[in-house]
Design a protein around this motif. Structure first.
Motif, short mmCIF file in Angstrom:
data_model
loop_
_atom_site.label_atom_id
_atom_site.label_comp_id
_atom_site.label_asym_id
_atom_site.label_seq_id
_atom_site.Cartn_x
_atom_site.Cartn_y
_atom_site.Cartn_z
N UNK A 6 0.80 4.09 -3.41
CA UNK A 6 0.68 5.05 -3.03
C UNK A 6 1.54 6.41 -3.61
N UNK A 33 -8.79 -0.09 -2.25
CA UNK A 33 -8.51 -0.47 -0.82
C UNK A 33 -7.70 0.77 -0.17
N UNK A 34 -6.67 0.73 -1.02
CA UNK A 34 -5.42 1.64 -0.56
C UNK A 34 -5.83 3.02 -0.27
N UNK A 56 -2.03 4.14 -7.62
CA UNK A 56 -3.43 4.59 -6.96
C UNK A 56 -4.38 5.65 -7.84
N UNK A 57 -3.61 6.77 -8.09
CA UNK A 57 -3.98 8.08 -8.49
C UNK A 57 -4.27 7.82 -10.16
N UNK A 108 0.76 -1.66 0.06
CA UNK A 108 0.25 0.26 0.15
C UNK A 108 1.32 1.36 -0.19
N UNK A 136 -8.99 4.34 1.05
CA UNK A 136 -10.04 3.97 1.83
C UNK A 136 -9.21 4.38 2.98
N UNK A 137 -8.27 4.13 3.30
CA UNK A 137 -6.69 4.45 3.98
C UNK A 137 -6.11 5.73 3.86
N UNK A 138 -6.24 5.70 2.49
CA UNK A 138 -5.45 7.48 1.66
C UNK A 138 -6.53 8.65 2.17
N UNK A 139 -7.19 8.62 2.88
CA UNK A 139 -8.77 9.36 3.28
C UNK A 139 -9.59 9.63 2.24
N UNK A 140 -10.07 8.35 0.77
CA UNK A 140 -11.04 8.49 0.14
C UNK A 140 -11.79 8.11 0.17
N UNK A 141 -12.75 7.61 1.62
CA UNK A 141 -13.93 7.17 2.21
C UNK A 141 -14.41 6.39 0.94
N UNK A 142 -15.19 7.89 -0.04
CA UNK A 142 -15.87 7.41 -1.03
C UNK A 142 -15.58 6.06 -1.72
N UNK A 143 -14.47 5.46 -1.62
CA UNK A 143 -14.15 3.94 -2.85
C UNK A 143 -14.98 2.99 -1.81
N UNK A 144 -15.09 3.36 -1.22
CA UNK A 144 -16.23 1.85 -0.55
C UNK A 144 -17.35 1.91 -1.36
#
Lengths: 189, 140
Positions: free
Chosen positions: B21, B107-108, B26-27, B17, B110-118
């Motif tokens: 990043x 998944x990554x 992941x971009x 991860x 989500x941890x990087x501060x983009x909860x909308x990826x759920x």
């Protein structure tokens, strides 16, 4: 050292570390492939009741879910704890194209365009297609192809598997059709 | 016990991860740039990983290396065929270029501060579920 942790990494740093990831999993007796966790989650959710495909011992896949938990922590460390003060450095051509398509340009601390991927965007037709539609295609396509970028492009190609090469060619056919023909239409919605 | 045995997988996940990043794999921007052939970066990342990966796999096979439990490292060949690989791969490619994220990066992020990826992950779980339902009717 701290500088190394906060700047972006070149391809020749990242590529070998991805190989290391694959090797470490082999060394721990596992094989590298992330999209199979989506199938595991279906099985945990009880999908085995309606389709044989989800009737397997998902407990044997818990290691991969723990790997995924690790990737989430890795993303947090890399982007929030060791924040890069610089925006993503795109080529001039790409920046021009994004401007033409009215996509937000990269800002410091933003890995993705905020006007496309956000909760507000989700409730627009464009955002719904990109997130819900795009996610669906990723989940359906990876399982149909039997793997994603990690399972086919990295693990499969490293093991010189012809099926993986065919899958990767498919990844590019789909990616190019989307990027050149469909995405401009979707972005204009 | 499970957590103790599973800890090492989590550690490898953290490494992966972090790397993806830092290399901006992941971009969404990098994926867009890649499919437009406007930068070498992504080709360098994947190319270097694969070239080195081929060498590592060859070495593991030739030296008949063992894993941490002392068992010989085995590689399972992918089932031969082309229809599901080409069709499934193309469908995945469409989604990859839309979301800018294959499963790992989803998944990554989500941890990087983009909860909308759920949302993207749950849609991907749904896509996998629908594949499981239709599997017997699809060409493979």
């Amino acid at each position: 050292m701290n500088n190394f942790l906060t700047t972006s990494w070149e391809w020749y740093v990242a590529g070998p570390l991805i190989t290391l990831t694959m090797f470490l999993l082999l060394y721990f007796g596992k094989s590298f492939g992330i999209s199979s966790t989506l199938r595991t989650m279906c099985a945990i959710g009880g999908a085995g009741k309606v389709a044989d495909f989800f009737r397997f011992d998902w407990r044997s896949q818990i290691w991969n879910l723990l790997f995924v938990v690790g990737t989430i922590i890795g993303g947090f460390l890399a982007h929030i704890v060791f924040k890069n003060p610089e925006p993503v450095q795109l080529s001039a051509d790409t920046l021009q194209l994004l401007t033409d398509l009215e996509v937000d340009l990269p800002k410091a601390g933003a890995l993705i365009p905020a006007n496309l991927f956000s909760w507000e965007s989700l409730f627009t037709l464009r955002g719904f297609i990109m997130m819900v539609g795009g996610g669906f295609l990723v989940g359906f396509g990876t399982r149909y192809a039997g793997g994603c970028t990690s399972g086919h492009a990295i693990s499969g190609l490293s093991n010189l598997q012809l099926p993986s090469l065919i899958a990767v060619i498919g990844f590019f056919i789909g990616g190019l059709v989307m990027t050149y023909f469909l995405l401009p239409l979707i972005l204009a919605l | 016990m499970l957590l103790k045995r599973g800890f090492k997988y989590m550690m490898v996940g953290i490494l992966f991860g972090f790397v993806l990043t830092k290399a901006e794999v992941v971009s969404w921007y990098r994926i867009f740039e890649m499919f437009r052939f406007q930068a070498f970066h992504m080709y360098g990342v994947i190319g270097a990983a694969v070239v080195l990966g081929v060498l590592v796999v060859q070495l593991v096979k030739r030296k008949q290396m063992s894993d941490v439990r002392g068992e010989k490292i085995k590689f399972t060949d992918k089932r031969m065929g082309y229809k599901n690989y080409l069709l499934g791969g193309t469908i995945f490619g469409l989604g990859w270029a839309l979301t800018g994220a294959c499963p790992g990066p989803s998944y990554i992020l989500l941890g990087a501060g983009y909860p909308v990826f759920i949302v993207i992950i749950l849609s991907a779980v749904l896509g996998t579920f629908v594949y499981g339902l239709l599997r017997n009717k699809l060409p493979h």
